[in-house]
Write a protein that holds these residues in place. Structure first.
Motif, PDB file in Angstrom:
ATOM      1  N   LEU A 288      46.403 -13.264 -10.372  1.00  0.00           N
ATOM      2  CA  LEU A 288      44.541 -13.961 -11.017  1.00  0.00           C
ATOM      3  C   LEU A 288      44.340 -14.688 -10.165  1.00  0.00           C
ATOM      4  CD1 LEU A 288      43.798 -11.466 -13.516  1.00  0.00           C
ATOM      5  CD2 LEU A 288      43.183 -11.052 -11.035  1.00  0.00           C
ATOM      6  N   THR A 289      43.176 -15.271  -9.613  1.00  0.00           N
ATOM      7  CA  THR A 289      43.355 -16.779  -9.871  1.00  0.00           C
ATOM      8  C   THR A 289      42.255 -17.310 -10.264  1.00  0.00           C
ATOM      9  OG1 THR A 289      40.976 -16.533  -8.500  1.00  0.00           O
ATOM     10  CG2 THR A 289      42.747 -16.465  -7.114  1.00  0.00           C
ATOM     11  N   SER A 290      42.402 -18.598 -10.813  1.00  0.00           N
ATOM     12  CA  SER A 290      42.045 -19.221 -11.973  1.00  0.00           C
ATOM     13  C   SER A 290      40.544 -18.567 -12.116  1.00  0.00           C
ATOM     14  CB  SER A 290      42.674 -20.668 -12.049  1.00  0.00           C
ATOM     15  OG  SER A 290      41.101 -21.659 -10.862  1.00  0.00           O
ATOM     16  N   LEU A 291      39.777 -18.639 -11.722  1.00  0.00           N
ATOM     17  CA  LEU A 291      38.587 -18.544 -11.122  1.00  0.00           C
ATOM     18  C   LEU A 291      37.908 -16.984 -11.998  1.00  0.00           C
ATOM     19  CD1 LEU A 291      36.465 -19.564  -8.546  1.00  0.00           C
ATOM     20  CD2 LEU A 291      36.859 -21.173 -11.057  1.00  0.00           C
ATOM     21  N   SER A 292      39.391 -16.494 -11.362  1.00  0.00           N
ATOM     22  CA  SER A 292      39.352 -14.454 -11.972  1.00  0.00           C
ATOM     23  C   SER A 292      39.888 -14.218 -13.342  1.00  0.00           C
ATOM     24  CB  SER A 292      40.001 -13.667 -10.889  1.00  0.00           C
ATOM     25  OG  SER A 292      39.530 -13.743  -9.810  1.00  0.00           O
ATOM     26  N   LYS A 293      40.466 -14.864 -13.567  1.00  0.00           N
ATOM     27  CA  LYS A 293      41.109 -14.849 -15.419  1.00  0.00           C
ATOM     28  C   LYS A 293      39.709 -14.760 -16.316  1.00  0.00           C
ATOM     29  CE  LYS A 293      46.017 -17.044 -14.457  1.00  0.00           C
ATOM     30  NZ  LYS A 293      46.746 -17.739 -14.465  1.00  0.00           N
ATOM     31  N   ARG A 294      39.585 -13.689 -17.286  1.00  0.00           N
ATOM     32  CA  ARG A 294      38.856 -13.478 -18.044  1.00  0.00           C
ATOM     33  C   ARG A 294      40.714 -13.085 -19.376  1.00  0.00           C
ATOM     34  NH1 ARG A 294      36.523 -15.544 -15.087  1.00  0.00           N
ATOM     35  NH2 ARG A 294      34.240 -14.557 -14.426  1.00  0.00           N
ATOM     36  N   THR A 295      39.489 -13.593 -21.282  1.00  0.00           N
ATOM     37  CA  THR A 295      40.863 -12.750 -21.964  1.00  0.00           C
ATOM     38  C   THR A 295      40.443 -11.213 -21.883  1.00  0.00           C
ATOM     39  OG1 THR A 295      38.608 -13.175 -23.246  1.00  0.00           O
ATOM     40  CG2 THR A 295      39.688 -15.587 -23.399  1.00  0.00           C
ATOM     41  N   ASP A 296      41.206 -10.889 -22.689  1.00  0.00           N
ATOM     42  CA  ASP A 296      41.154  -9.635 -23.572  1.00  0.00           C
ATOM     43  C   ASP A 296      39.932  -8.840 -23.794  1.00  0.00           C
ATOM     44  OD1 ASP A 296      43.549  -9.290 -22.061  1.00  0.00           O
ATOM     45  OD2 ASP A 296      44.627  -9.161 -23.699  1.00  0.00           O
ATOM     46  N   ALA A 297      39.765 -10.148 -24.594  1.00  0.00           N
ATOM     47  CA  ALA A 297      38.643  -9.645 -25.427  1.00  0.00           C
ATOM     48  C   ALA A 297      37.384  -9.328 -24.343  1.00  0.00           C
ATOM     49  CB  ALA A 297      38.037 -10.491 -26.568  1.00  0.00           C
ATOM     50  N   ASP A 298      37.193 -10.851 -23.706  1.00  0.00           N
ATOM     51  CA  ASP A 298      35.993 -10.288 -22.735  1.00  0.00           C
ATOM     52  C   ASP A 298      35.941  -9.147 -21.267  1.00  0.00           C
ATOM     53  OD1 ASP A 298      35.155 -12.810 -23.437  1.00  0.00           O
ATOM     54  OD2 ASP A 298      35.788 -13.312 -21.813  1.00  0.00           O
ATOM     55  N   ILE A 299      37.000  -9.108 -21.787  1.00  0.00           N
ATOM     56  CA  ILE A 299      37.330  -7.722 -20.344  1.00  0.00           C
ATOM     57  C   ILE A 299      36.868  -6.376 -21.147  1.00  0.00           C
ATOM     58  CG2 ILE A 299      38.819  -6.061 -19.264  1.00  0.00           C
ATOM     59  CD1 ILE A 299      40.516  -9.434 -18.601  1.00  0.00           C
ATOM     60  N   ALA A 300      37.172  -6.672 -22.497  1.00  0.00           N
ATOM     61  CA  ALA A 300      36.919  -5.236 -23.677  1.00  0.00           C
ATOM     62  C   ALA A 300      35.502  -4.984 -23.184  1.00  0.00           C
ATOM     63  CB  ALA A 300      37.335  -5.395 -24.507  1.00  0.00           C
ATOM     64  N   GLU A 301      34.292  -6.310 -23.160  1.00  0.00           N
ATOM     65  CA  GLU A 301      33.542  -5.982 -23.710  1.00  0.00           C
ATOM     66  C   GLU A 301      32.955  -5.888 -22.772  1.00  0.00           C
ATOM     67  OE1 GLU A 301      29.957  -9.167 -25.446  1.00  0.00           O
ATOM     68  OE2 GLU A 301      31.977  -9.635 -24.920  1.00  0.00           O
ATOM     69  N   ALA A 302      33.432  -6.472 -21.491  1.00  0.00           N
ATOM     70  CA  ALA A 302      32.582  -6.151 -19.969  1.00  0.00           C
ATOM     71  C   ALA A 302      32.590  -4.453 -20.157  1.00  0.00           C
ATOM     72  CB  ALA A 302      32.871  -6.689 -18.712  1.00  0.00           C
ATOM     73  N   ALA A 303      34.277  -3.834 -20.414  1.00  0.00           N
ATOM     74  CA  ALA A 303      34.391  -2.621 -19.798  1.00  0.00           C
ATOM     75  C   ALA A 303      33.539  -1.729 -21.099  1.00  0.00           C
ATOM     76  CB  ALA A 303      35.419  -2.129 -20.292  1.00  0.00           C
ATOM     77  N   GLU A 304      33.200  -2.500 -22.773  1.00  0.00           N
ATOM     78  CA  GLU A 304      32.333  -1.008 -22.957  1.00  0.00           C
ATOM     79  C   GLU A 304      31.012  -1.349 -22.419  1.00  0.00           C
ATOM     80  OE1 GLU A 304      33.469  -3.342 -26.847  1.00  0.00           O
ATOM     81  OE2 GLU A 304      35.090  -1.969 -26.892  1.00  0.00           O
ATOM     82  N   ASN A 305      30.798  -2.530 -22.479  1.00  0.00           N
ATOM     83  CA  ASN A 305      28.982  -2.034 -21.619  1.00  0.00           C
ATOM     84  C   ASN A 305      29.088  -1.460 -20.997  1.00  0.00           C
ATOM     85  OD1 ASN A 305      28.159  -4.254 -23.857  1.00  0.00           O
ATOM     86  ND2 ASN A 305      29.083  -5.808 -22.333  1.00  0.00           N
TER      87      ASN A 305
END
Length: 217
Positions: free
Chosen positions: A71-88
């Motif tokens: 992942l590029t620096s602009l594409s990196k997300r925390t696991d919490a952010d990814i989990a929230e996005a996936a749930e949404n």
């Protein structure tokens, strides 16, 4: 039948033709019809698209992947952010029952669990999270609830195969063990193979499809 050199050239050309893939960073090797992709990609979706592009090429008997998601620096997300996005995104996917899918994320890798009634619902769940920013991989551990007898499943699948565009559906054998379906026999392309497995998955009560079909070019 294509030589390994021809197959390597065709897969490389298909990757260059696919706009969602940066083909210059992907190496292609072919041996006895087995294609290997190696290199680096910027996202899991690019990796997935590269794999699909390779499988479109006639003559590919099997595919192995050594592609690394960086992942590029602009594409990196925390696991919490990814989990929230996936749930949404799962919540907003109309084909999924509310609360049916659970999400776990570790180092960008998303694991989906839960139970649904149909394979298309399970596919919708994985499709929904595959292209989220920061995702490095997806594990599908969603189960399908059984609902019909093995005899009915076998009859429904055989009828579905006859309705499809498969050149000779009679060459595909269907075996049912509980809610597990095994497909064996011969198909002429990856498209026919996908059509056969999709026909099996589209039958109510099927929880697992085992593909033992052989490609015959």
């Amino acid at each position: 039948m294509k030589t390994d050199s021809q197959l390597q050239q065709d897969v490389s050309a298909e990757l260059k033709w696919e706009p969602s893939v940066y083909a210059a960073r992907i190496g292609v090797a072919a041996k006895n019809g087995v294609v290997t992709l190696a290199g680096q990609v910027d996202s899991y979706s690019e990796k997935w698209n590269a794999e699909r592009a390779a499988l479109r090429v006639t003559g590919v008997k099997a595919l192995t992947t050594e592609l690394k998601v960086h992942l590029t620096s602009l594409s990196k997300r925390t696991d919490a952010d990814i989990a929230e996005a996936a749930e949404n995104v799962l919540e907003w996917t109309s084909s999924l029952p509310a609360g049916a899918i659970k999400v776990m994320v570790e180092s960008g890798w998303v694991t989906l669990t839960g139970a649904v009634d149909w394979q298309y619902q399970r596919q919708a769940a994985t499709d929904s999270v595959r292209f989220l920013m920061g995702v490095t991989g997806v594990s599908d551990q969603i189960s399908i609830k059984p609902s019909v007898t093995a005899t009915a499943v076998k009859s429904d699948i055989e009828a579905a195969l006859k309705r499809t565009s498969i050149a000779d559906a009679k060459k595909i054998s269907v075996a049912v063990d509980g809610s597990d379906v095994t497909l064996s026999g011969w198909v002429h392309s990856w498209d026919e193979r996908a059509t056969a497995t999709n026909s099996a998955w589209g039958t109510p009560g099927v929880r697992n499809v085992i593909d033992e079909m052989t490609l015959s070019y």
